[in-house]
Design an enzyme around this catalytic site. Structure first.
Site, mmCIF file in Angstrom:
data_model
loop_
_atom_site.group_PDB
_atom_site.id
_atom_site.type_symbol
_atom_site.label_atom_id
_atom_site.label_comp_id
_atom_site.label_asym_id
_atom_site.label_seq_id
_atom_site.Cartn_x
_atom_site.Cartn_y
_atom_site.Cartn_z
ATOM 1 N N CYS A 259 0.823 -1.226 0.000
ATOM 2 C CA CYS A 259 0.000 0.000 0.000
ATOM 3 C C CYS A 259 0.844 1.258 0.000
ATOM 4 C CB CYS A 259 -0.926 0.013 1.217
ATOM 5 S SG CYS A 259 -2.010 -1.402 1.290
ATOM 6 N N HIS B 241 -9.010 4.484 -0.831
ATOM 7 C CA HIS B 241 -7.667 3.908 -0.735
ATOM 8 C C HIS B 241 -7.418 2.957 -1.901
ATOM 9 C CE1 HIS B 241 -4.037 2.333 0.860
ATOM 10 N NE2 HIS B 241 -4.523 1.431 1.690
ATOM 11 N N LYS C 130 -10.002 6.812 4.432
ATOM 12 C CA LYS C 130 -11.340 6.377 4.832
ATOM 13 C C LYS C 130 -12.431 6.911 3.901
ATOM 14 C CE LYS C 130 -14.793 4.829 6.992
ATOM 15 N NZ LYS C 130 -15.482 4.870 5.693
ATOM 16 N N SER D 78 -11.113 1.626 5.317
ATOM 17 C CA SER D 78 -11.084 2.249 3.993
ATOM 18 C C SER D 78 -11.763 1.310 2.994
ATOM 19 C CB SER D 78 -9.638 2.506 3.585
ATOM 20 O OG SER D 78 -8.900 1.299 3.651
HETATM 21 N N1 COA Z 1 -16.787 2.823 4.308
HETATM 22 C C1 COA Z 1 -18.087 3.224 4.129
HETATM 23 N N2 COA Z 1 -18.941 2.613 3.296
HETATM 24 C C2 COA Z 1 -18.471 1.562 2.602
HETATM 25 C C3 COA Z 1 -17.138 1.102 2.732
HETATM 26 C C4 COA Z 1 -16.292 1.777 3.629
HETATM 27 N N3 COA Z 1 -15.045 1.387 3.807
HETATM 28 N N4 COA Z 1 -16.964 0.045 1.907
HETATM 29 C C5 COA Z 1 -18.131 -0.148 1.280
HETATM 30 N N5 COA Z 1 -19.040 0.754 1.687
HETATM 31 C C6 COA Z 1 -20.436 0.861 1.288
HETATM 32 C C7 COA Z 1 -20.627 0.850 -0.199
HETATM 33 O O1 COA Z 1 -20.614 2.154 -0.740
HETATM 34 C C8 COA Z 1 -21.974 0.201 -0.336
HETATM 35 O O2 COA Z 1 -22.963 1.157 -0.035
HETATM 36 P P1 COA Z 1 -24.379 1.135 -0.785
HETATM 37 O O3 COA Z 1 -24.998 -0.186 -0.419
HETATM 38 O O4 COA Z 1 -25.096 2.335 -0.216
HETATM 39 O O5 COA Z 1 -24.074 1.237 -2.238
HETATM 40 C C9 COA Z 1 -21.989 -0.815 0.791
HETATM 41 O O6 COA Z 1 -21.060 -0.323 1.765
HETATM 42 C C10 COA Z 1 -21.572 -2.199 0.360
HETATM 43 O O7 COA Z 1 -20.430 -2.065 -0.464
HETATM 44 P P2 COA Z 1 -19.576 -3.301 -0.939
HETATM 45 O O8 COA Z 1 -18.582 -2.838 -1.948
HETATM 46 O O9 COA Z 1 -20.490 -4.426 -1.307
HETATM 47 O O10 COA Z 1 -18.807 -3.648 0.391
HETATM 48 P P3 COA Z 1 -18.148 -4.996 0.805
HETATM 49 O O11 COA Z 1 -18.928 -5.525 1.939
HETATM 50 O O12 COA Z 1 -17.892 -5.867 -0.384
HETATM 51 O O13 COA Z 1 -16.714 -4.501 1.321
HETATM 52 C C11 COA Z 1 -15.222 -3.972 3.026
HETATM 53 C C12 COA Z 1 -16.603 -3.715 2.443
HETATM 54 C C13 COA Z 1 -15.003 -3.007 4.194
HETATM 55 C C14 COA Z 1 -15.065 -5.426 3.510
HETATM 56 C C15 COA Z 1 -14.153 -3.683 1.936
HETATM 57 O O14 COA Z 1 -14.259 -2.338 1.528
HETATM 58 C C16 COA Z 1 -12.735 -3.939 2.415
HETATM 59 O O15 COA Z 1 -12.255 -5.056 2.354
HETATM 60 N N6 COA Z 1 -12.043 -2.899 2.878
HETATM 61 C C17 COA Z 1 -10.682 -3.026 3.359
HETATM 62 C C18 COA Z 1 -9.728 -2.756 2.264
HETATM 63 C C19 COA Z 1 -8.319 -2.933 2.734
HETATM 64 O O16 COA Z 1 -7.988 -3.794 3.535
HETATM 65 N N7 COA Z 1 -7.420 -2.127 2.188
HETATM 66 C C20 COA Z 1 -6.034 -2.158 2.493
HETATM 67 C C21 COA Z 1 -5.776 -1.427 3.734
HETATM 68 S S1 COA Z 1 -4.059 -1.130 4.025
#
Ligand code: COA
Length: 382
Positions: A83, A330, A326, A207
């Site tokens: 990252c 990211h 956030k 994020s």
């Molecule tokens: N913050 C706020 N809202 C979020 C979000 C977040 N981080 N991630 C997704 N959403 C929202 C979407 O906009 C969507 O909203 P909607 O239903 O109104 O359209 C809803 O949540 C579902 O989105 P989706 O893409 O299906 O989410 P998901 O459940 O597949 O994934 C996480 C959510 C958090 C698991 C995923 O974003 C993730 O794995 N994040 C971590 C990424 C990471 O580890 N990065 C490296 C860090 S160093």
């Protein structure tokens, strides 16, 4: 060594770019930065990217993008540090210009994550952790951060709601950033009722998975005096073990401390001289630990900075001023360049409603893995 300046910036909105491929995203950011700098060519292009091979089957992104933007013949390559790939590419570009090897260098961060399905993205992101000792046990990247957050809450007697201010601040700032993925403010209540991902990390601690590209143009400050937007006053990297269990203390991000201290020494500054901090707030716990490691808060007290008076735009140390990881989003290998562009926006008075008044020094810190590669840049106004 020559002083290095940023003379152009360009970025795409961070979102789910279903209509654009990796090369189109990179193209848009690079062309925008070149237009901004008023240049038609460059000596080299360094591309920060983490997941193009794993998620898109596409490596060799340096040549891919240089060719696609019409710069066939120049030096181009991809730089990878999980990252922290964006900041790593910036550092390579900086070394090339500072040493006199090149004059005008493009540094682009690009990531396309949303074409892959959830499991693939989760395992791609987990490749930033130690495969042999962490990932093989079945833990994801979110899971590792959940362990850190749980340990922090236990060791320092912290309640979950203390973290809310990080997400509230990020979303408040992201609402005013046209390039941010999430543009709606949230309240503490939204934070507290967000769905749990890996207890205690909920959706508002994390994020998102997203796409984006950002690019800066570097050049020697002396030769491009009239175009200077900001000067790079310090650039420092420190590493720690990939695996958290191998560290001196899981809650002390030693690489954050060493990287920050090296940067302060180069810039001849202390934490008190930093007017804003683009922190690597991929998870709320990372924001708290970074603030502590970088010397802005004592051990176990980073979380107490999560209030408007401390980290808000008019606070003691504004962080995530354009939404942070956030809320702006990211797109992993691109993040380090977005952070630096946001510091440039602050230093040039171009941050609109999120302008930090009188900002002349800003720090951006990009973290690879759960604290294994930490790259700190300090920028000063032209
Ligand atoms: N913050 C706020 N809202 C979020 C979000 C977040 N981080 N991630 C997704 N959403 C929202 C979407 O906009 C969507 O909203 P909607 O239903 O109104 O359209 C809803 O949540 C579902 O989105 P989706 O893409 O299906 O989410 P998901 O459940 O597949 O994934 C996480 C959510 C958090 C698991 C995923 O974003 C993730 O794995 N994040 C971590 C990424 C990471 O580890 N990065 C490296 C860090 S160093």
């Amino acid at each position: 060594m020559r002083d290095v300046a940023i003379i152009g910036i360009g970025q795409t909105p961070v979102e789910e770019h279903w209509g654009k491929s990796l090369r189109h995203l990179g193209h848009d950011a690079i062309m925008a930065a070149m237009r901004d700098a008023g240049i038609e060519t460059a000596d080299a292009l360094y591309v920060g990217n983490m997941l193009s091979g794993e998620l898109g089957g596409q490596q060799h992104v340096g040549a891919l993008l240089a060719d696609f933007v019409g710069l066939r013949g120049i030096e181009a390559m991809k730089i990878e540090a999980a990252c922290a790939s964006g900041a790593a590419a910036l550092r390579v570009g900086l070394m090339a210009v500072a040493s006199g090897m090149h004059d005008v260098v493009l540094v682009c961060g690009v990531e396309k994550m949303t074409d892959a399905v959830g499991d693939e993205v989760t395992s791609g992101l987990a490749s930033a952790a130690d495969q042999e000792y962490e990932v093989s046990q079945g833990i994801s990247f979110v899971g590792l951060n959940a362990l850190l957050m749980r340990r922090y809450m236990y060791q320092f007697d912290i309640k979950k709601e203390y973290f809310a201010g990080f997400a509230v601040n990020a979303h408040r700032n992201g609402a005013n950033n046209p390039y941010a993925m999430f543009r709606s403010p949230i309240t503490e209540a939204t934070y507290l009722k967000a769905g749990m991902i890996a207890d205690p990390v909920n959706l508002m601690d994390s994020s998102p998975v997203c796409d984006g590209a950002a690019c800066v143009v570097l050049a020697p400050a002396e030769l491009y005096r009239s175009k200077v937007k900001a000067r790079i006053l310090a650039s420092a990297v420190a590493i720690d073990s990939l695996a958290i269990h191998d560290r001196r203390d899981p809650l002390a991000l030693d690489a954050v401390t060493v990287s920050s201290q090296k940067a302060y020494a180069q810039a001849r500054m202390t934490p008190a001289d930093i007017h804003l901090f683009e922190a690597h707030d991929a998870f709320s716990i990372m924001a708290a630990l970074s603030l502590e490691g970088a010397g802005f808060a004592p051990r176990g007290a980073g979380v107490y900075m999560a209030s408007e008076g401390e980290i808000g735009i008019h606070g003691r140390l504004p962080i995530s001023t354009m939404g942070g990881l956030k809320s702006r989003g990211h797109p992993v290998g691109a993040t380090g360049i977005y952070q630096v562009i946001e510091v440039v926006e602050q230093l040039t008075g171009a941050a609109g409603a999120n302008q930090v008044s009188g900002a002349t020094v800003g720090m951006a810190q990009n973290i690879g893995g759960s604290g294994a590669t930490v790259i700190t840049h300090i920028l000063g106004a032209a």
